[in-house]
Design an enzyme around this catalytic site. Structure first.
Site, PDB file in Angstrom:
ATOM      1  N   LEU A   1       0.856  -1.198   0.000  1.00  0.00           N
ATOM      2  CA  LEU A   1       0.000   0.000   0.000  1.00  0.00           C
ATOM      3  C   LEU A   1       0.883   1.236   0.000  1.00  0.00           C
ATOM      4  O   LEU A   1       1.775   1.341   0.842  1.00  0.00           O
ATOM      5  CB  LEU A   1      -0.870   0.066   1.266  1.00  0.00           C
ATOM      6  CG  LEU A   1      -2.101  -0.830   1.401  1.00  0.00           C
ATOM      7  CD1 LEU A   1      -2.848  -0.456   2.670  1.00  0.00           C
ATOM      8  CD2 LEU A   1      -3.023  -0.721   0.192  1.00  0.00           C
ATOM      9  N   HIS A   2       0.657   2.149  -0.919  1.00  0.00           N
ATOM     10  CA  HIS A   2       1.420   3.402  -0.870  1.00  0.00           C
ATOM     11  C   HIS A   2       0.699   4.584  -1.509  1.00  0.00           C
ATOM     12  O   HIS A   2       1.223   5.692  -1.518  1.00  0.00           O
ATOM     13  CB  HIS A   2       2.789   3.231  -1.523  1.00  0.00           C
ATOM     14  CG  HIS A   2       2.717   3.131  -3.040  1.00  0.00           C
ATOM     15  ND1 HIS A   2       2.350   1.974  -3.686  1.00  0.00           N
ATOM     16  CD2 HIS A   2       2.946   4.037  -4.006  1.00  0.00           C
ATOM     17  CE1 HIS A   2       2.376   2.182  -4.987  1.00  0.00           C
ATOM     18  NE2 HIS A   2       2.731   3.434  -5.216  1.00  0.00           N
ATOM     19  N   ARG A   3      -0.495   4.381  -2.066  1.00  0.00           N
ATOM     20  CA  ARG A   3      -1.189   5.500  -2.718  1.00  0.00           C
ATOM     21  C   ARG A   3      -1.611   6.534  -1.683  1.00  0.00           C
ATOM     22  O   ARG A   3      -2.120   6.161  -0.616  1.00  0.00           O
ATOM     23  CB  ARG A   3      -2.459   5.027  -3.418  1.00  0.00           C
ATOM     24  CG  ARG A   3      -2.234   4.099  -4.548  1.00  0.00           C
ATOM     25  CD  ARG A   3      -2.137   4.810  -5.891  1.00  0.00           C
ATOM     26  NE  ARG A   3      -1.406   3.926  -6.763  1.00  0.00           N
ATOM     27  CZ  ARG A   3      -0.294   4.216  -7.424  1.00  0.00           C
ATOM     28  NH1 ARG A   3       0.217   5.420  -7.376  1.00  0.00           N
ATOM     29  NH2 ARG A   3       0.320   3.340  -8.170  1.00  0.00           N
TER      30      ARG A   3
ATOM     31  N   ASP B   1      -2.399  -1.529  -3.804  1.00  0.00           N
ATOM     32  CA  ASP B   1      -2.906  -0.377  -4.548  1.00  0.00           C
ATOM     33  C   ASP B   1      -1.892   0.047  -5.607  1.00  0.00           C
ATOM     34  O   ASP B   1      -1.970   1.138  -6.164  1.00  0.00           O
ATOM     35  CB  ASP B   1      -3.264   0.784  -3.605  1.00  0.00           C
ATOM     36  CG  ASP B   1      -2.085   1.262  -2.777  1.00  0.00           C
ATOM     37  OD1 ASP B   1      -0.940   0.838  -3.026  1.00  0.00           O
ATOM     38  OD2 ASP B   1      -2.313   2.097  -1.872  1.00  0.00           O
TER      39      ASP B   1
END
Ligand code: UD1
Ligand code: UDP
Length: 362
Positions: free
Chosen positions: A204-206, A279
């Site tokens: 996850l990094h958005r 994501d």
């Protein structure tokens, strides 16, 4: 063939996409310069990819680093302008949709240097994503647009891009995957991270998931519940680390927080995973080719072929646990058709078009 090409890369996904293009142009005898903007700079976000993917050392590292959207883009513009003037290329090649991509495209356009965009025409239709802004602008400025999937052609046509600029070539990120697939060793990766035989992988990094506190809470709650079904290995991008940690992700039983992984280690874990939750843009594509079920924690995707021709499904945090349970309850996942031209030959197709272009314009 006349003239030098200059590649601009700056982030983890850029390295994975550029490697096969640089290799194919090298094989064609092209004069190349590789400029690293330094947008990503940690060993595990940058150097490890150059070593593992056989990318040459960058001719320059501009060391731009992190900052707000405006500050980072401004620093990139200034640093790239000097570099492009000094190197005087016949063609600038940019990759994907990150701030380094936009900045290089803008500098090239203002200096009158022709531009090639690898991964043109993807659209999420969500202008709140910095990447969507970057993609749309870069495609307006490019003279050679290399598309990874057929729907990109329609998007570009509707935005007024002449058809003769667009080349459907397949996906260089998948070239990289197929080049290295024999090095992906799920058993070794599982053992080195003390994972059980059946496990999932999460990235996850958005900003929409990790910058907004409400979204972080929802994601951490969903992942905590998901980890009751299956152990989850979570190699965390630096962007999400603090917020997800503060919301208690590391404390949940069955969650294994890891540093960002090198390409071979990461893909080894993905290859052996029962499911992936992400994501990421690239991970949606890689799971499709490896036939690993993928649940994407987003409301949109700029890569719909991974849903129609692959293993991907978009889910809200509240849908994650039932979707994961369904995957885990299914004993076999028959191979999907896979998107057209994701066959490992995108790099050579791009190189052929570029060398032909250089013969006429270089
Ligand atoms: C960027 C891209 C995103 C892409 C992602 C791939 C833009 C607008 N976004 O997002 O599209 O999916 O890369 O990974 O270009 N940081 C470190 N070490 C590093 C790099 C970053 O600690 O080597 C931290 C810094 O705190 C920085 C934050 O991560 O502020 C975000 O980095 P940045 O490059 O601005 O954006 P990404 O979130 O990585
Ligand atoms: N990746 C990796 N290690 C990790 C996470 C990702 O090697 O810990 C690789 C993987 O191949 C992925 C690529 O880096 O497709 C780009 O990842 P990221 O999710 O950062 O960028 P995006 O594709 O979302 O722009």
């Amino acid at each position: 063939m006349n003239g030098r090409v200059l590649h601009v890369v700056g982030t983890r996904p850029n390295f994975v996409k550029a490697a096969p293009v640089v290799a194919a142009l090298r094989a064609a005898g092209c004069d190349q310069v590789l400029v690293h903007t330094g947008q990503h700079y940690d060993e595990r976000m940058s150097d490890i990819f150059f070593r593992q993917l056989g990318l040459p050392r960058p001719d320059t590292d501009l060391g731009v680093g992190s900052g707000s959207q405006a500050r980072q883009t401004a620093e990139l513009l200034i640093a790239l302008e000097g570099e492009l003037i000094a190197r005087d290329p016949a063609l600038v090649i940019v990759y994907g949709d990150v701030n380094s991509t936009l900045a290089a495209a803008l500098v090239a356009a203002k200096l009158g240097i022709p531009l090639a965009h690898v991964e043109a025409g993807l659209r999420s239709f969500d202008m709140a994503m910095p990447e969507e802004v970057n993609r749309r602008l870069v495609d307006q400025l490019a003279e050679l647009l290399f598309a990874t999937s057929p729907e990109a052609i329609g998007h570009l046509a509707r935005e007024g891009v002449p058809a003769d600029r667009i080349h459907l070539v397949g996906n260089p990120m998948i070239d990289t995957l197929l080049t290295h697939v024999d090095r992906f060793d799920p058993a070794a990766a599982r053992t080195s991270h003390a994972l059980p035989e059946r496990y999932g992988v999460v990235t996850l990094h958005r900003p929409a998931n990790v910058d907004d506190p409400e979204a972080v809470r929802a994601a951490v709650h969903a992942l905590t519940e998901a980890a009751r079904l299956i152990d989850l290995a979570v190699p965390l991008h630096p962007r999400g680390r603090a917020a997800l940690g503060a919301a208690g992700l590391a404390d949940a039983p069955g969650i294994h927080i890891l540093d960002p992984l090198g390409y071979v280690e990461f893909m080894s874990l993905v290859r052996g995973a029962a499911a992936v939750i992400t994501d990421s843009g690239g991970v949606q594509e890689e799971t499709t080719v490896l036939n690993v079920p993928c649940l994407t924690l987003r409301t949109t995707t700029e890569r719909p072929v991974t849903v129609t021709h692959g293993t991907n499904r978009l889910v809200a945090p509240t849908e994650l646990v039932p979707a994961l349970r369904k995957i885990l309850d299914t004993t076999t996942h028959p191979p999907t058709e896979g998107p057209p031209l994701w066959d490992g030959h995108a790099g050579p197709r791009i190189a052929r078009t570029i060398t032909r272009w250089l013969d006429h314009h270089g």
